[in-house]
Design a protein around this motif. Structure first.
Motif, PDB file in Angstrom:
ATOM      1  N   ASN A  75      15.833 -32.057 -27.238  1.00 30.51           N
ATOM      2  CA  ASN A  75      15.446 -32.099 -28.647  1.00 30.51           C
ATOM      3  C   ASN A  75      16.225 -31.063 -29.456  1.00 30.51           C
ATOM      4  OD1 ASN A  75      13.610 -34.152 -28.386  1.00 30.51           O
ATOM      5  ND2 ASN A  75      11.833 -32.812 -28.183  1.00 30.51           N
ATOM      6  N   THR A 104       3.712 -21.262 -21.969  1.00 28.06           N
ATOM      7  CA  THR A 104       2.811 -22.248 -22.566  1.00 28.06           C
ATOM      8  C   THR A 104       3.390 -23.652 -22.405  1.00 28.06           C
ATOM      9  OG1 THR A 104       3.878 -22.166 -24.736  1.00 28.06           O
ATOM     10  CG2 THR A 104       2.107 -20.572 -24.316  1.00 28.06           C
ATOM     11  N   ILE A 105       4.546 -23.737 -21.759  1.00 31.01           N
ATOM     12  CA  ILE A 105       5.230 -25.029 -21.645  1.00 31.01           C
ATOM     13  C   ILE A 105       4.819 -25.757 -20.374  1.00 31.01           C
ATOM     14  CG2 ILE A 105       7.477 -26.162 -21.374  1.00 31.01           C
ATOM     15  CD1 ILE A 105       8.653 -23.942 -23.153  1.00 31.01           C
ATOM     16  N   ASP A 113      11.641 -25.361 -29.338  1.00 26.37           N
ATOM     17  CA  ASP A 113      11.001 -26.506 -28.681  1.00 26.37           C
ATOM     18  C   ASP A 113      11.127 -26.368 -27.171  1.00 26.37           C
ATOM     19  OD1 ASP A 113       9.918 -29.394 -29.710  1.00 26.37           O
ATOM     20  OD2 ASP A 113      10.823 -29.562 -27.709  1.00 26.37           O
ATOM     21  N   ALA A 114      10.155 -26.970 -26.480  1.00 29.84           N
ATOM     22  CA  ALA A 114      10.131 -26.947 -25.018  1.00 29.84           C
ATOM     23  C   ALA A 114      11.266 -27.768 -24.409  1.00 29.84           C
ATOM     24  CB  ALA A 114       8.790 -27.481 -24.528  1.00 29.84           C
ATOM     25  N   ARG A 147       2.346 -34.279 -44.829  1.00 28.45           N
ATOM     26  CA  ARG A 147       2.247 -32.904 -44.332  1.00 28.45           C
ATOM     27  C   ARG A 147       3.128 -31.942 -45.121  1.00 28.45           C
ATOM     28  NH1 ARG A 147       4.391 -33.800 -38.163  1.00 28.45           N
ATOM     29  NH2 ARG A 147       6.609 -33.818 -38.615  1.00 28.45           N
ATOM     30  N   HIS A 155      -0.357 -30.519 -26.610  1.00 29.14           N
ATOM     31  CA  HIS A 155       0.595 -30.756 -25.516  1.00 29.14           C
ATOM     32  C   HIS A 155       0.913 -29.492 -24.709  1.00 29.14           C
ATOM     33  CE1 HIS A 155       1.329 -34.744 -27.128  1.00 29.14           C
ATOM     34  NE2 HIS A 155       1.515 -34.209 -28.321  1.00 29.14           N
ATOM     35  N   VAL A 156       0.313 -28.343 -25.051  1.00 30.29           N
ATOM     36  CA  VAL A 156       0.729 -27.102 -24.399  1.00 30.29           C
ATOM     37  C   VAL A 156      -0.099 -26.819 -23.145  1.00 30.29           C
ATOM     38  CG1 VAL A 156       1.441 -26.183 -26.657  1.00 30.29           C
ATOM     39  CG2 VAL A 156      -0.741 -25.447 -25.644  1.00 30.29           C
ATOM     40  N   PHE A 163       8.940 -35.490 -23.897  1.00 26.28           N
ATOM     41  CA  PHE A 163       9.488 -35.444 -25.249  1.00 26.28           C
ATOM     42  C   PHE A 163      11.015 -35.374 -25.241  1.00 26.28           C
ATOM     43  CE2 PHE A 163       5.086 -34.223 -26.257  1.00 26.28           C
ATOM     44  CZ  PHE A 163       4.852 -35.145 -27.264  1.00 26.28           C
ATOM     45  N   GLY A 184      10.559 -30.359 -32.133  1.00 26.32           N
ATOM     46  CA  GLY A 184      11.202 -31.633 -31.814  1.00 26.32           C
ATOM     47  C   GLY A 184      12.659 -31.579 -32.235  1.00 26.32           C
ATOM     48  N   TRP A 188      15.096 -39.735 -32.014  1.00 23.05           N
ATOM     49  CA  TRP A 188      14.071 -38.971 -32.744  1.00 23.05           C
ATOM     50  C   TRP A 188      14.199 -39.139 -34.260  1.00 23.05           C
ATOM     51  CZ3 TRP A 188      10.659 -35.865 -29.774  1.00 23.05           C
ATOM     52  CH2 TRP A 188       9.728 -35.141 -30.530  1.00 23.05           C
ATOM     53  N   GLY A 235       7.612 -25.995 -31.528  1.00 23.98           N
ATOM     54  CA  GLY A 235       7.510 -27.383 -31.076  1.00 23.98           C
ATOM     55  C   GLY A 235       8.139 -28.287 -32.113  1.00 23.98           C
ATOM     56  N   LEU A 263       3.105 -28.338 -35.804  1.00 23.06           N
ATOM     57  CA  LEU A 263       2.430 -29.586 -36.137  1.00 23.06           C
ATOM     58  C   LEU A 263       2.471 -30.553 -34.962  1.00 23.06           C
ATOM     59  CD1 LEU A 263       3.730 -30.139 -39.794  1.00 23.06           C
ATOM     60  CD2 LEU A 263       1.908 -28.657 -38.959  1.00 23.06           C
ATOM     61  N   GLU A 264       1.301 -31.015 -34.577  1.00 19.67           N
ATOM     62  CA  GLU A 264       1.172 -31.995 -33.486  1.00 19.67           C
ATOM     63  C   GLU A 264       1.772 -31.466 -32.180  1.00 19.67           C
ATOM     64  OE1 GLU A 264      -0.686 -34.694 -34.372  1.00 19.67           O
ATOM     65  OE2 GLU A 264      -0.773 -33.685 -36.304  1.00 19.67           O
ATOM     66  N   VAL A 265       1.475 -30.216 -31.865  1.00 19.48           N
ATOM     67  CA  VAL A 265       2.030 -29.593 -30.657  1.00 19.48           C
ATOM     68  C   VAL A 265       0.943 -29.053 -29.725  1.00 19.48           C
ATOM     69  CG1 VAL A 265       3.551 -27.763 -29.768  1.00 19.48           C
ATOM     70  CG2 VAL A 265       4.159 -28.958 -31.883  1.00 19.48           C
ATOM     71  N   LEU A 323       5.754 -39.709 -36.478  1.00 16.58           N
ATOM     72  CA  LEU A 323       6.027 -38.396 -37.085  1.00 16.58           C
ATOM     73  C   LEU A 323       6.775 -38.566 -38.405  1.00 16.58           C
ATOM     74  CD1 LEU A 323       7.077 -36.412 -33.874  1.00 16.58           C
ATOM     75  CD2 LEU A 323       4.853 -36.379 -35.034  1.00 16.58           C
TER      76      LEU A 323
END
Ligand SMILES: C[S@@+](CC[C@H](N)C(=O)[O-])C[C@H]1O[C@@H](n2cnc3c(N)ncnc32)[C@H](O)[C@@H]1O
Ligand SMILES: [Mg+2]
Length: 241
Positions: free
Chosen positions: A97, A7-8, A92-93, A40, A137-138, A16, A73, A23, A71, A132-134, A33
């Motif tokens: 990170n 999925t990356i 994470d991808a 959140r 981007h996949v 990222f 980060g 970060w 994801g 969250l917020e990923v 973020l």
């Protein structure tokens, strides 16, 4: 057996990964973020208390629970989840990170299991799965959601957030935030944004039931707040049927 495809998207991992160094700087490339974190955490806390019928005055509502943040980060959500008592795994991808996340958690004295892998590489099941917020981007949103569902324990809780695909999100996140450099340029591809209906459909096809959809709004006066409008960004919680 069919091999799960990744999925990356390597370009996303590179984008990222290049942001890893600053970060944790609240004024750095992930400033948005940092600003999202209080609202959140409030949303997740309420969802956790509701799902497990918890005590909303407890400092450690996730004690005894496992959590997977997909994801993650450099760990902006993993660390508070660990402080709330969860045994946290963050994936994470971007390996950069994960390296920053590991160093930061070590300094904070938090034992978090960080790994540079996609969700398809995970084998265990977790009580709480967050991402969250990923998903915007996949590489393969349907496969990604299947991976999240497969990582969710029976009786578990899944929490997602992502921008909606609306004229407002295009204006606010791309024209304004990326245009002024508040979010690094090229971060978002509006065509990949999912509406709550799109995401609900993916979750249902993965065998989950959506139990809540809540807007995440922004105003200059209040900053980010929970909102009745999902036009900008939104949270979804889901559980296994
Ligand atoms: C906008 S950041 C959000 C980070 C974190 N979830 C947060 O909200 O603080 C997106 C993160 O997702 C990661 N990512 C992108 N595609 C991914 C994938 N297919 N699997 C896992 N992580 C991915 C990126 O490397 C990046 O760290
Ligand atoms: Mg995003």
């Amino acid at each position: 057996m069919m091999m799960a495809s990744s999925t990356i998207d390597p370009r996303e991992a590179q984008h990222f990964g290049a942001m890893a160094k600053d970060w944790w700087d609240p004024k750095g490339s992930s400033a948005m973020l940092h600003k999202l974190n209080p609202v959140r955490l409030g949303y997740i806390r309420a969802a956790v208390d509701l799902h497990w019928d918890g005590d909303d005055t407890s400092f450690t509502p996730l004690a005894g629970k496992t959590a997977l943040d997909v994801g993650c980060g450099a760990g902006l959500l993993c660390e508070p989840l660990a402080r709330l008592g969860a045994a946290v795994t963050g994936i994470d991808a971007a390996a950069e990170n994960i390296a920053v996340a590991q160093a930061h958690a070590a300094q904070a004295g938090l034992a978090i299991d960080y790994r540079a892998v996609g969700v398809e590489a995970m084998t265990g099941r977790f009580d709480l799965v967050t991402s969250l917020e990923v998903i915007e981007h996949v590489a393969d949103p349907a496969g990604f959601v299947r991976g999240l569902a497969e990582s969710l324990a029976d009786g578990g809780l899944l929490v997602l957030s992502t921008p909606n695909r609306t004229p407002l999100s295009r204006l606010a996140l791309i024209t304004l935030a990326e245009g002024t450099g508040r979010i690094p340029r090229g971060t978002h591809d509006w065509d990949k944004f999912l509406t709550p209906e799109d995401l609900t459909d993916l979750l249902e096809r993965a065998g989950l039931t959506v139990t809540d959809v809540q807007g995440l709004g922004f105003s200059p006066a209040t900053g980010f707040v929970l909102s009745g409008s999902t036009q900008l960004d939104y949270f979804v919680t889901a559980k296994r049927v």
